[in-house]
Design a protein around this motif. Structure first.
Motif, PDB file in Angstrom:
ATOM      1  N   ASP A 155       0.605  -1.403  -0.411  1.00  0.00           N
ATOM      2  CA  ASP A 155      -0.353   0.208  -0.642  1.00  0.00           C
ATOM      3  C   ASP A 155       0.698   1.530   0.139  1.00  0.00           C
ATOM      4  N   GLU A 156       2.190   1.234   1.136  1.00  0.00           N
ATOM      5  CA  GLU A 156       2.828   2.587   0.875  1.00  0.00           C
ATOM      6  C   GLU A 156       3.179   2.502  -0.662  1.00  0.00           C
ATOM      7  N   VAL A 157       3.643   1.515  -1.321  1.00  0.00           N
ATOM      8  CA  VAL A 157       4.433   2.148  -2.665  1.00  0.00           C
ATOM      9  C   VAL A 157       3.664   2.477  -3.575  1.00  0.00           C
ATOM     10  N   ARG A 158       2.384   1.824  -3.300  1.00  0.00           N
ATOM     11  CA  ARG A 158       1.907   2.465  -4.845  1.00  0.00           C
ATOM     12  C   ARG A 158       0.900   3.480  -4.317  1.00  0.00           C
ATOM     13  N   ALA A 159       1.280   4.059  -3.282  1.00  0.00           N
ATOM     14  CA  ALA A 159       0.425   5.425  -2.966  1.00  0.00           C
ATOM     15  C   ALA A 159       1.608   6.066  -3.305  1.00  0.00           C
ATOM     16  N   LEU A 160       2.863   5.947  -2.634  1.00  0.00           N
ATOM     17  CA  LEU A 160       4.207   7.112  -3.656  1.00  0.00           C
ATOM     18  C   LEU A 160       4.149   6.780  -5.793  1.00  0.00           C
ATOM     19  N   LEU A 161       4.028   5.570  -5.960  1.00  0.00           N
ATOM     20  CA  LEU A 161       3.757   5.380  -7.295  1.00  0.00           C
ATOM     21  C   LEU A 161       2.704   5.863  -8.075  1.00  0.00           C
ATOM     22  N   PHE A 162       1.691   6.052  -7.507  1.00  0.00           N
ATOM     23  CA  PHE A 162       0.281   5.814  -8.741  1.00  0.00           C
ATOM     24  C   PHE A 162      -0.366   7.285  -7.595  1.00  0.00           C
ATOM     25  N   SER A 163       0.023   8.186  -6.763  1.00  0.00           N
ATOM     26  CA  SER A 163      -1.254   8.792  -6.224  1.00  0.00           C
ATOM     27  C   SER A 163      -1.937   9.628  -7.064  1.00  0.00           C
ATOM     28  N   ALA A 164      -1.456   9.935  -7.546  1.00  0.00           N
ATOM     29  CA  ALA A 164      -2.063  11.249  -8.967  1.00  0.00           C
ATOM     30  C   ALA A 164      -3.405  10.029  -9.226  1.00  0.00           C
ATOM     31  N   GLU A 165      -4.706  10.838  -9.527  1.00  0.00           N
ATOM     32  CA  GLU A 165      -5.652  10.043  -9.959  1.00  0.00           C
ATOM     33  C   GLU A 165      -5.675   9.867 -11.986  1.00  0.00           C
ATOM     34  N   PRO A 166      -5.598   9.172 -12.180  1.00  0.00           N
ATOM     35  CA  PRO A 166      -4.842   8.636 -13.947  1.00  0.00           C
ATOM     36  C   PRO A 166      -6.394   9.269 -14.619  1.00  0.00           C
ATOM     37  N   SER A 167      -5.582  10.365 -15.642  1.00  0.00           N
ATOM     38  CA  SER A 167      -6.739  11.403 -16.501  1.00  0.00           C
ATOM     39  C   SER A 167      -7.768  10.523 -17.674  1.00  0.00           C
ATOM     40  N   VAL A 168      -9.084  10.032 -16.994  1.00  0.00           N
ATOM     41  CA  VAL A 168      -9.920   9.807 -18.121  1.00  0.00           C
ATOM     42  C   VAL A 168     -10.051  10.834 -19.804  1.00  0.00           C
TER      43      VAL A 168
END
Length: 170
Positions: A157-170
């Protein structure tokens, strides 16, 4: 009864799946091909500050920033060797089924072969490695053991938050 109807009724269709086969050091592993978005050569990466040592960096691909991890460094603490067969494999990372899938890059050695086999050929290997939940079922063949990697279990969860903190653009 026609020959086609006899063939359909006589042998149930086997549940075959396609896998990308690769190595981490001397060991063989597999990714389900349906999780692979694209296989690329190794590319220059921008490092990510304060990331674990197995996070190789990030690069821009088709308008998206893609984080990349070195699977050999994650699993065994040794970076992947720079070979001509070492690839940057984009996978569809979707840890929650309700979330949109994102690209995650994996640096994989000798990622040049595929295998089509029955899913049932992969069996539990009897170990519960809580430190590596991505290590899945194992298949044995004439070359030895091959282990299935679970893409969606690769990041904490910690690394996922670091690598994917921004929401993807749709």
């Amino acid at each position: 009864m026609s020959d086609l109807a006899a063939k359909r009724g006589a042998v149930p269709a086997a549940k075959k799946a396609l896998f990308l086969v690769f190595h981490l050091g001397d060991e063989r592993f597999a990714l389900r091909a349906t999780e692979v978005a694209e296989v690329l050569p190794r590319l220059p990466l921008k490092p990510i500050a304060h990331a674990p040592q197995w996070v190789s960096g990030i690069f821009a691909h088709r308008g998206a920033l893609v984080p990349v991890i070195d699977l050999s460094a994650l699993a065994f603490g040794t970076p992947a060797q720079a070979r001509t067969s070492t690839r940057l494999v984009l996978v569809n990372y979707q840890p929650q089924p309700w979330a949109q899938a994102r690209w995650l890059g994996l640096i994989l050695e000798q990622a040049t072969d595929t295998l089509r086999c029955d899913l049932g050929e992969f069996k539990p290997y009897g170990l519960d490695n809580r430190e590596a939940p991505y290590l899945g079922l194992v298949r044995e063949d004439a070359l030895g053991l091959m282990q299935w990697i679970g893409v969606n279990e690769l990041l904490t969860d910690e690394v996922r938050a670091l690598l994917f903190s921004a929401e993807p653009s749709v």
